[in-house]
Design a protein around this motif. Structure first.
Motif, PDB file in Angstrom:
ATOM      1  N   TYR A  97      -2.871   8.381  16.602  1.00 40.91           N
ATOM      2  CA  TYR A  97      -3.150   7.161  15.848  1.00 40.91           C
ATOM      3  C   TYR A  97      -4.504   6.617  16.277  1.00 40.91           C
ATOM      4  CZ  TYR A  97       1.914   6.969  14.998  1.00 40.91           C
ATOM      5  OH  TYR A  97       3.204   7.257  14.621  1.00 40.91           O
ATOM      6  N   LEU A 119      -1.922   6.422  11.293  1.00 42.72           N
ATOM      7  CA  LEU A 119      -1.605   7.789  11.657  1.00 42.72           C
ATOM      8  C   LEU A 119      -2.717   8.729  11.198  1.00 42.72           C
ATOM      9  CD1 LEU A 119       0.595   9.707  12.801  1.00 42.72           C
ATOM     10  CD2 LEU A 119       1.523   9.832  10.475  1.00 42.72           C
ATOM     11  N   GLY A 141      -1.895  12.701   8.402  1.00 41.95           N
ATOM     12  CA  GLY A 141      -1.367  11.355   8.281  1.00 41.95           C
ATOM     13  C   GLY A 141      -2.148  10.564   7.259  1.00 41.95           C
ATOM     14  N   GLU A 142      -2.304   9.309   7.536  1.00 39.19           N
ATOM     15  CA  GLU A 142      -2.922   8.369   6.600  1.00 39.19           C
ATOM     16  C   GLU A 142      -4.446   8.487   6.565  1.00 39.19           C
ATOM     17  OE1 GLU A 142      -1.696   4.487   7.766  1.00 39.19           O
ATOM     18  OE2 GLU A 142      -2.947   3.458   6.286  1.00 39.19           O
TER      19      GLU A 142
END
Lengths: 113, 113
Positions: free
Chosen positions: A35, A45, A58-59
């Motif tokens: 993260y 993330l 992730g994001e």
């Protein structure tokens, strides 16, 4: 147990440099993740892994690469550092994919000039 | 896509007051997992509680209590008789069945003596 360890604790890079943030856990956890924490924005993330050899985005994955060759290690590579990647980076591990809590490392504070 | 909203950016209370931190989530999944974490000024992330989507039982642990309501997609956290040591940033998080976690932006709680 050392838990989740991260190195380095602090790092200053120049724009365009590459580097690898190290993360290791000694709890035999399947799940590991990275993260970034920016002021006022919580944790976002970057990449995660549900087991050795398996990774997913992730994001906010752009500009970062990961690999998971062993259960213990989950390094995060910055390919060409940019000032927008200045942040605090946390690595986390969890016993399984979903239910159990995440154990976080102490964080790496990265500054890109 | 899943989302976690912590509408309260900052809360300030006087010691011994009760305080509730709100968390609202969005997901299309029927199975998911909710968590609260605490980040004190020292920076580490500490797990507080988890809930499955099929377990709406509320929980009390000492001065902490949690209220999970699927009907309103909320997972609120209450601290009773707050103390200065409760001052921290509190994060609500949601994990889906694939292991992907989304955190809210956090609520900064300041408890004044």
């Amino acid at each position: 147990n050392a838990g989740v360890t991260q190195t380095p604790k602090f790092q200053v890079l120049k724009t365009g440099q590459s580097m690898t943030l190290q993360c290791a856990q000694d709890m035999n956890h399947e799940y590991m993740s990275w993260y970034r924490q920016d002021p006022g924005m919580g944790l976002r993330l970057i990449h995660y892994s549900v087991g050795a050899g398996i990774t997913d985005q992730g994001e906010v994955p752009n500009g970062y690469n990961v690999s998971r060759s062993t259960t213990e290690d989950f390094p995060l590579r910055l390919l060409s550092a940019a000032p927008s990647q200045t942040s605090v980076y946390f690595c986390a591990s969890r016993e399984d994919r979903t239910y159990n809590e995440q154990f976080f490392g102490p964080g790496t504070r990265l500054t890109v000039l | 896509a899943q989302k976690v909203t912590q509408a309260q950016t900052e809360i300030s209370v006087v010691e011994k007051e009760d305080v509730t931190l709100d968390c609202v989530y969005e997901t299309r999944d029927t199975t998911y997992y909710l968590f609260w974490y605490k980040q004190p000024p020292s920076g580490e992330l500490v797990f507080l509680i988890r809930r499955n989507s099929f377990d709406e039982q509320n929980e009390i642990s000492g001065r902490y209590s949690w209220n999970f309501q699927k009907s309103t997609s909320s997972f609120n956290f209450t601290i009773t008789a707050s103390q200065v040591v409760d001052s921290a940033v509190y994060f609500c998080a949601l994990t889906n069945n694939a292991g992907k976690s989304t955190f809210g932006d956090g609520t900064t709680l300041t408890v004044k003596p």
